[in-house]
Design a protein around this motif. Structure first.
Motif, PDB file in Angstrom:
ATOM      1  N   ILE A 155      -5.875   5.462   2.604  1.00  0.00           N
ATOM      2  CA  ILE A 155      -7.095   6.182   2.955  1.00  0.00           C
ATOM      3  C   ILE A 155      -8.068   6.268   1.933  1.00  0.00           C
ATOM      4  O   ILE A 155      -9.058   7.021   2.090  1.00  0.00           O
ATOM      5  CB  ILE A 155      -6.678   7.645   3.668  1.00  0.00           C
ATOM      6  N   TYR A 156      -8.030   5.611   0.881  1.00  0.00           N
ATOM      7  CA  TYR A 156      -9.042   5.474  -0.051  1.00  0.00           C
ATOM      8  C   TYR A 156     -10.429   4.915   0.432  1.00  0.00           C
ATOM      9  O   TYR A 156     -10.517   3.776   1.009  1.00  0.00           O
ATOM     10  CB  TYR A 156      -8.598   4.721  -1.478  1.00  0.00           C
ATOM     11  N   THR A 161      -2.225   7.604   6.681  1.00  0.00           N
ATOM     12  CA  THR A 161      -1.506   7.371   5.462  1.00  0.00           C
ATOM     13  C   THR A 161       0.077   6.722   5.889  1.00  0.00           C
ATOM     14  O   THR A 161       0.755   6.689   5.028  1.00  0.00           O
ATOM     15  CB  THR A 161      -1.152   8.640   4.589  1.00  0.00           C
ATOM     16  N   TYR A 190       0.952  -1.137  -0.079  1.00  0.00           N
ATOM     17  CA  TYR A 190      -0.126  -0.057  -0.107  1.00  0.00           C
ATOM     18  C   TYR A 190       0.889   1.201  -0.235  1.00  0.00           C
ATOM     19  O   TYR A 190       1.733   1.527   0.799  1.00  0.00           O
ATOM     20  CB  TYR A 190      -0.756   0.072   1.231  1.00  0.00           C
ATOM     21  N   GLN A 191       0.469   2.123  -0.929  1.00  0.00           N
ATOM     22  CA  GLN A 191       0.946   3.576  -1.013  1.00  0.00           C
ATOM     23  C   GLN A 191      -0.035   4.324   0.127  1.00  0.00           C
ATOM     24  O   GLN A 191      -1.184   4.036   0.308  1.00  0.00           O
ATOM     25  CB  GLN A 191       0.710   3.994  -2.400  1.00  0.00           C
ATOM     26  N   PRO A 192       0.375   5.453   0.484  1.00  0.00           N
ATOM     27  CA  PRO A 192      -0.200   6.253   1.384  1.00  0.00           C
ATOM     28  C   PRO A 192      -1.660   6.540   0.917  1.00  0.00           C
ATOM     29  O   PRO A 192      -2.552   6.546   1.769  1.00  0.00           O
ATOM     30  CB  PRO A 192       0.745   7.529   1.832  1.00  0.00           C
ATOM     31  N   ASN A 193      -1.644   6.948  -0.132  1.00  0.00           N
ATOM     32  CA  ASN A 193      -3.016   7.489  -0.868  1.00  0.00           C
ATOM     33  C   ASN A 193      -3.868   6.118  -0.768  1.00  0.00           C
ATOM     34  O   ASN A 193      -5.066   6.553  -0.848  1.00  0.00           O
ATOM     35  CB  ASN A 193      -3.077   7.941  -2.019  1.00  0.00           C
ATOM     36  N   ALA A 194      -3.589   5.027  -1.042  1.00  0.00           N
ATOM     37  CA  ALA A 194      -4.217   3.764  -1.067  1.00  0.00           C
ATOM     38  C   ALA A 194      -4.813   3.536   0.524  1.00  0.00           C
ATOM     39  O   ALA A 194      -5.845   2.802   0.458  1.00  0.00           O
ATOM     40  CB  ALA A 194      -3.471   2.647  -1.768  1.00  0.00           C
ATOM     41  N   GLN A 222      -7.338   2.245 -10.572  1.00  0.00           N
ATOM     42  CA  GLN A 222      -6.063   2.553 -11.311  1.00  0.00           C
ATOM     43  C   GLN A 222      -6.215   2.701 -12.510  1.00  0.00           C
ATOM     44  O   GLN A 222      -6.620   1.927 -13.181  1.00  0.00           O
ATOM     45  CB  GLN A 222      -4.672   1.634 -10.536  1.00  0.00           C
ATOM     46  N   SER A 272     -11.701   2.765   4.839  1.00  0.00           N
ATOM     47  CA  SER A 272     -10.410   2.577   4.116  1.00  0.00           C
ATOM     48  C   SER A 272      -9.719   1.379   4.454  1.00  0.00           C
ATOM     49  O   SER A 272      -9.763   0.804   5.760  1.00  0.00           O
ATOM     50  CB  SER A 272      -9.684   4.047   4.201  1.00  0.00           C
TER      51      SER A 272
END
Length: 165
Positions: free
Chosen positions: A21-22, A94, A15-19, A165, A30
């Motif tokens: 909290i999606y 995040t 997981y990337q930070p933005n993922a 994505q 999230s």
């Protein structure tokens, strides 16, 4: 270490930070919130493992839901909606490293309490609001049941992330 703990720990690497909290929609947690929920509730269950050591002896048993859950060894695969008063949104971050640190602390505590869960008297119990009276072994098992239950939610969230994505 239980394979579910390893699974969730390894999955954090994806997981990337933005993922983290999606949100699929305003009613859906999230990934970060799901992890927070798993950590917080697991610690609550482990608190009860410890409490059972000092709980009075009781012949009180499980609720019908608790009986079904322990007979099957799993929560139902469908989402469980708690009453709004018990369903405050979990913490969201995040920072993968924060979640990883908290997850590792949970693993350590779960491992440390294994012998207590195995050796506590079966008739020393504390009460779960929906499942009735549980002993330390049952509270300990509930941690794994809960992790397995949320694996379904995680798969749905991961699919939503892949589709955006």
């Amino acid at each position: 270490m239980d394979e579910l703990f390893t699974y969730y720990l390894q999955e954090l690497d994806h997981y990337q930070p933005n993922a983290l909290i999606y949100h699929l929609d305003h009613d859906t947690w999230s990934i970060s919130q799901m992890y927070d929920h798993l950590i917080v509730v697991s610690h609550e269950y482990l608190d009860e493992v410890e409490s059972c050591r000092f709980a009075p002896v009781t012949t009180s048993g499980k609720s019908p839901f608790g009986e079904r859950l322990f007979a099957t060894g799993a929560f139902p695969s469908t989402p469980i909606r708690l009453p709004d008063a018990m369903n405050a949104p979990p913490y969201e971050t995040t920072h993968v490293d924060r979640l990883r640190t908290r997850w590792l602390q949970l693993i350590d505590r779960h491992t440390a309490l294994a012998s207590i869960a195995e050796s506590a008297p079966a008739d020393q119990k504390t009460q779960h609001g929906g499942m009735g009276w549980l002993n330390a072994t049952e509270w300990y098992a509930l941690v794994t049941y809960h992790l397995a239950h949320h694996r379904h939610q995680k798969r749905r969230l991961d699919a939503a992330l892949a589709n955006r994505q």
